[in-house]
Design a protein around this motif. Structure first.
Motif, short mmCIF file in Angstrom:
data_model
loop_
_atom_site.label_atom_id
_atom_site.label_comp_id
_atom_site.label_asym_id
_atom_site.label_seq_id
_atom_site.Cartn_x
_atom_site.Cartn_y
_atom_site.Cartn_z
N SER A 34 0.85 -1.33 0.03
CA SER A 34 -0.20 0.14 -0.01
C SER A 34 0.94 1.28 -0.17
O SER A 34 0.58 2.02 -0.51
CB SER A 34 -0.96 -0.08 1.30
OG SER A 34 -0.12 0.11 2.41
N GLU A 35 2.07 1.29 0.51
CA GLU A 35 2.95 2.42 0.41
C GLU A 35 3.55 2.65 -0.82
O GLU A 35 4.03 3.76 -0.90
CB GLU A 35 4.01 2.35 1.73
CG GLU A 35 3.32 1.95 3.12
CD GLU A 35 4.54 1.85 4.09
OE1 GLU A 35 5.90 1.76 3.59
OE2 GLU A 35 4.37 1.38 5.31
N LEU A 36 3.33 1.67 -1.63
CA LEU A 36 4.05 2.06 -2.87
C LEU A 36 3.00 2.62 -3.86
O LEU A 36 3.29 2.68 -5.24
CB LEU A 36 4.62 0.69 -3.62
CG LEU A 36 5.57 0.07 -2.67
CD1 LEU A 36 6.16 -1.20 -3.37
CD2 LEU A 36 6.80 0.95 -2.57
N ALA A 37 1.64 2.65 -3.44
CA ALA A 37 0.80 3.38 -4.41
C ALA A 37 0.93 4.71 -4.89
O ALA A 37 1.69 5.31 -4.21
CB ALA A 37 -0.71 2.82 -3.97
N ASN A 80 17.79 -4.41 -7.58
CA ASN A 80 17.80 -3.62 -6.04
C ASN A 80 18.02 -2.43 -6.47
O ASN A 80 19.20 -1.96 -6.23
CB ASN A 80 18.55 -4.18 -4.98
CG ASN A 80 18.32 -3.78 -3.82
OD1 ASN A 80 17.32 -2.86 -3.73
ND2 ASN A 80 18.98 -4.11 -2.77
N ASN A 81 17.09 -1.50 -7.12
CA ASN A 81 17.62 -0.31 -7.52
C ASN A 81 16.51 1.11 -6.84
O ASN A 81 16.96 2.25 -7.37
CB ASN A 81 17.57 -0.11 -9.22
CG ASN A 81 18.41 -1.13 -9.61
OD1 ASN A 81 19.73 -1.13 -9.26
ND2 ASN A 81 18.28 -1.43 -10.91
N GLY A 82 15.76 0.80 -6.06
CA GLY A 82 14.88 1.43 -5.82
C GLY A 82 14.30 1.44 -4.50
O GLY A 82 14.97 1.00 -3.43
N TYR A 122 13.28 2.10 -9.84
CA TYR A 122 12.00 2.00 -9.57
C TYR A 122 11.50 2.57 -8.04
O TYR A 122 12.27 2.00 -7.33
CB TYR A 122 11.19 0.55 -10.01
CG TYR A 122 11.97 -0.45 -9.61
CD1 TYR A 122 11.88 -0.88 -8.36
CD2 TYR A 122 12.91 -0.98 -10.60
CE1 TYR A 122 12.83 -2.11 -8.24
CE2 TYR A 122 13.75 -2.22 -10.34
CZ TYR A 122 13.87 -2.70 -9.13
OH TYR A 122 14.60 -3.65 -8.78
N ARG A 123 10.44 3.15 -7.92
CA ARG A 123 10.04 3.54 -6.70
C ARG A 123 8.54 3.24 -6.36
O ARG A 123 8.35 3.08 -5.02
CB ARG A 123 10.28 5.10 -6.57
CG ARG A 123 11.59 5.55 -6.77
CD ARG A 123 11.73 7.04 -6.96
NE ARG A 123 11.54 7.45 -5.21
CZ ARG A 123 12.68 7.44 -4.22
NH1 ARG A 123 13.60 6.93 -4.46
NH2 ARG A 123 12.28 7.62 -3.10
N LEU A 128 6.19 -0.06 -11.92
CA LEU A 128 5.72 -1.70 -12.27
C LEU A 128 4.88 -1.65 -13.25
O LEU A 128 4.73 -2.46 -14.25
CB LEU A 128 5.46 -2.27 -11.08
CG LEU A 128 6.52 -2.50 -10.06
CD1 LEU A 128 6.02 -3.42 -8.96
CD2 LEU A 128 7.88 -3.24 -10.44
N ARG A 129 4.06 -0.71 -13.20
CA ARG A 129 2.64 -0.91 -14.10
C ARG A 129 3.20 -0.40 -15.45
O ARG A 129 2.95 -1.10 -16.66
CB ARG A 129 1.69 0.36 -13.87
CG ARG A 129 0.81 -0.31 -12.80
CD ARG A 129 0.02 1.11 -12.07
NE ARG A 129 -0.63 1.80 -12.97
CZ ARG A 129 -0.71 3.15 -13.22
NH1 ARG A 129 -0.26 3.91 -12.06
NH2 ARG A 129 -1.23 3.55 -13.99
#
Length: 245
Positions: A34-37, A80-82, A122-123, A128-129
């Motif tokens: 949920s924190e990545l939305a 592992n970049n974000g 990516y954050r 991802l979408r």
């Protein structure tokens, strides 16, 4: 005979000390999906579903930043970049369960992410979408593992270290909660959530190898994910009935 005893004793002590000094590092943590939305709450609430059935689903397993476990420390199996770590390979049980999900009514194809399609940094779910859109997927399934170790009454959180010798004649328990969320690729509409928990427990003897301990983690995560796949199937049945046209 005395000479043999003198030779045997140092070797025996060396084996005991080496087993006690071998360290096991517990796996990294999960990700609060949920924190990545999207940060714009009003936008999230106004999102609408756009997927048309049958759908293609992109699948991503994500973990906490700088995630590692014993198996992955031996190989390069993650990006592992974000704000999170993307696990790019799955074990046989995960693969099997995902293939079973792909057989559900209304699903045309279910596919893992390709490293080449991932953005460099990516954050959020939006990143991802974007990668899922490049795969021509209409939905994005994201899942994560939260695995905890406990030895007798002492709990070991993510990235904790203990010596294998410390485990002698103790109850070792590994508990895994796996969580999943299904998003619309175009709008980030949340179709549903699923969660499952399982655990394994074993009375330890003199474990000399990290793999002996890590096998418990693997078993716990496999059992949890098997339960999760069944919860995803239940969730999908409701989604298909509600959103099919």
């Amino acid at each position: 005979m005395k000479l043999k005893s003198q030779l045997f004793l140092p070797v025996f002590l060396l084996l005991v000390l080496s087993s006690c000094s071998t360290k096991y590092v517990t796996p990294g943590g999960d990700v609060k999906i949920s924190e990545l939305a999207d940060e714009d709450i009003s936008k999230v609430l106004s999102n609408k579903p756009t997927a048309e059935f049958p759908v293609t689903i992109a699948v991503a397993r994500i973990q906490a930043p700088r995630y590692s476990n014993y198996r992955y420390s031996q190989n390069e199996n993650q990006a592992n970049n974000g704000n999170f770590t993307m696990i790019l390979t799955r074990d046989a049980n995960e693969e099997k369960q995902i293939q079973e999900i792909g057989k559900l009514q209304g699903i045309k194809q279910i596919s893992p992410f390709n490293r080449l399609l991932l953005p460099y940094n990516y954050r959020t779910i939006k990143d991802l979408r974007l990668a899922a859109a490049k795969m021509k997927a209409q939905m994005l399934l994201v899942y994560t593992f939260d695995t905890e170790f406990s030895v007798d009454a002492k709990n070991f959180g993510p990235q904790n270290v203990f010596a294998l010798g410390y485990l002698k004649n103790k109850e070792v328990k590994v508990r895994t909660t796996s969580s999943a969320a299904l998003f619309d690729v175009q709008t980030e509409y949340l179709y549903g959530l699923a969660e499952a928990t399982d655990e394994v427990e074993k009375k330890s003897n003199i474990w000399k190898e990290n793999q002996d301990v890590d096998n418990l983690r693997i078993e716990s995560e496999n059992k949890s994910f098997e339960k999760l796949s069944k919860e995803i199937a239940k969730m999908w049945d409701g989604i298909y009935l509600e959103y099919k046209k």
